[in-house]
Design a protein around this motif. Structure first.
Motif, short mmCIF file in Angstrom:
data_model
loop_
_atom_site.label_atom_id
_atom_site.label_comp_id
_atom_site.label_asym_id
_atom_site.label_seq_id
_atom_site.Cartn_x
_atom_site.Cartn_y
_atom_site.Cartn_z
N CYS A 148 0.82 -1.01 0.25
CA CYS A 148 -0.22 0.13 -0.25
C CYS A 148 1.23 1.29 -0.01
N GLN A 149 0.64 2.27 -1.17
CA GLN A 149 1.52 3.82 -1.00
C GLN A 149 0.26 4.53 -1.00
N THR A 150 0.57 5.50 -0.44
CA THR A 150 -0.15 6.80 -0.17
C THR A 150 0.10 7.48 -1.60
N GLY A 151 -1.57 8.11 -2.16
CA GLY A 151 -1.83 8.11 -3.56
C GLY A 151 -1.16 9.48 -4.15
N VAL A 152 -0.74 9.15 -5.21
CA VAL A 152 -0.40 10.38 -5.82
C VAL A 152 -1.03 11.54 -6.36
N VAL A 153 -1.86 11.02 -6.90
CA VAL A 153 -3.20 12.18 -7.11
C VAL A 153 -4.39 12.55 -6.43
#
Length: 466
Positions: free
Chosen positions: A440-445
């Protein structure tokens, strides 16, 4: 007379001067027919794997919501696609709200591929699929001359729609440098090769997608279906961000000349999607590297909600939740990951030499089955015959496979919902052959949301022979 309202019965009498008197009784109205609001066939779990020509006995567990606590009758359904199997649901009673149904599956699969079971319970219908592996374990190649011939036929049909210049851009030399040119970035042909979808006419694009469909799996929300959804997600990102993303940045390329006799690789994908399938002498010999990601992880368009990587997240969460507290402690490592370690596009990264976490052979039989099930969304991206063959290979190596995970600070044994909820939550399946990572990663957009990255590699078959 007798009136019924809100589950209560009232006995009413008319007194001699015409006034009605009613007395409440304790009779309760019970639903007469079973009813659910939804069946979830997309996240079915199986207790055992199936092999062509081998007697099978196992269970399929299907979740439902909106049960009305009524009794349901027994039912039986035969498999389609791969025939020879029967799924039987014994009579029982629905839960009030959410619950599960357990189908007993028996019989002998007639071939490898996908056995489909169309079920109807409580007024709702859906189809669940059981992957049937090929009878022999093989060395990693699949004797799928017929399906490869179809891919080659469609590849040549696609090439026939192109100009000479376009053909020279899509048919490239098969070598390690070209094979390793893939990425998870929205950078079009700058970080990958081939023809961008945006440069193709409607006829050419349809022909290109026909090749991709023939080379991909047919499982709902996996394979070609997942490819189209992830492709479309880039247009969602473009609308949200104002630019930099587009479904038109996706590409298709042939490394080597498509044929049923020689060796060549099909590459297709773009931002958050990459597939590399190598064919040799009419057989699939390698299906990696492969990458899938998604942002946003769910969205609605024209009244339809898309969540193309929900299955990947769910099977990994179900796997970890099946571990005991002690097994979770053994599997967990203290490292923190910002991305998958075998990152897309890297020409230098190598597999770690030491396997981490818990060895699958030490887990319960049920947990071992969950580990194999956790691989399936990635394997089902492949054509059905290849998915079955590689499933068998990884099943044979399951005992010597390891599972490790990191972060997931809220992760609790027995509760799948507590896993993969925050940035850096990570898991890895590492076998003698298979390598799958999910993070899981923090969203870019969409920075207020998490999004998913994953990679599927193979220790023995990545860039095979290059």
């Amino acid at each position: 007379m007798k009136l019924k309202s809100l589950g209560l019965s009232f006995l009413c009498f008319f007194i001699f001067w015409g006034v009605q008197s009613c007395k409440e009784s304790s009779t309760t109205i019970t639903p007469t027919s079973a009813s659910v609001t939804a069946l979830n066939c997309s996240s079915v779990t199986f207790s055992a794997t199936a092999t062509s020509g081998t007697a099978y006995s196992g269970t399929a567990t299907i979740a439902y919501t909106g049960g009305n606590a009524a009794a349901y009758t027994a039912s039986t359904v035969s498999s389609t696609g791969v025939t020879g199997l029967t799924a039987t649901l014994s009579a029982g009673t629905l839960a009030s709200g959410a619950g599960t149904l357990s189908y007993s599956i028996t019989g002998t699969p007639s071939s490898s591929g996908t056995a489909a079971f169309a079920i109807t319970v409580g007024g709702q219908s859906c189809t669940f699929n059981l992957t049937v592996a090929a009878a022999s374990s093989g060395s990693g190649s699949t004797t799928t001359t017929g399906s490869v011939a179809k891919v080659v036929e469609l590849a040549n049909a696609f090439l026939a729609t192109l100009s000479t210049s376009q053909q020279s851009s899509v048919v490239l030399t098969l070598n390690l440098t070209n094979a390793k040119k893939w990425s998870n970035l929205p950078c079009g042909v700058q970080c990958r090769q081939g023809l961008a979808f945006s440069t193709l006419s409607a006829t050419q694009l349809a022909a290109a997608k026909a090749v991709i469909q023939a080379a991909s799996g047919s499982t709902e929300n996996e394979g070609y279906s997942e490819f189209l959804q992830i492709n479309a997600a880039d247009d969602v990102l473009a609308t949200k961000s104002g630019g930099g993303y587009s479904s038109g940045y996706y590409i298709i390329a042939f490394l080597g000349t498509p044929s049923t006799t020689g060796k060549w690789m099909l590459q297709f994908g773009g931002h958050h999607y990459a597939q590399s399938v190598t064919y040799e002498a009419g057989a699939v010999v390698s299906t990696t590297p492969s990458h899938q990601g998604i942002e946003p992880k769910s969205w609605t368009s024209n009244g339809v909600t898309y969540s193309p990587m929900a299955d990947e997240r769910n099977v990994m969460a179900n796997m970890l939740a099946s571990f005991t507290t002690a097994e979770l402690a053994s599997a967990k490592i203290t490292s923190t990951f910002s991305d998958v370690t075998m990152v897309p596009g890297s020409t230098t990264n190598t597999f770690p030499t030491t396997k981490l976490g818990v060895k699958v052979s030490t887990l319960s039989t049920a947990a071992q089955a969950k580990v194999l099930a956790a691989m399936m969304p990635w394997l089902n991206d492949l054509d059905d015959a290849s998915a079955a063959a590689f499933t068998k290979i990884y099943q044979n190596e399951l005992a010597d496979t390891y599972v490790t995970y990191a972060s997931n600070t809220s992760g609790t044994s027995g509760n799948a919902a507590t896993f993969f909820t925050a940035n850096t939550d990570y898991v890895r399946i590492d076998g003698p052959s298979v390598w799958i990572e999910f993070i899981c990663q923090t969203g870019v957009v969409y920075p207020s949301e998490i999004h998913y990255h994953s990679v599927y590699r193979d220790h023995k078959r990545d860039y095979i022979g290059l």
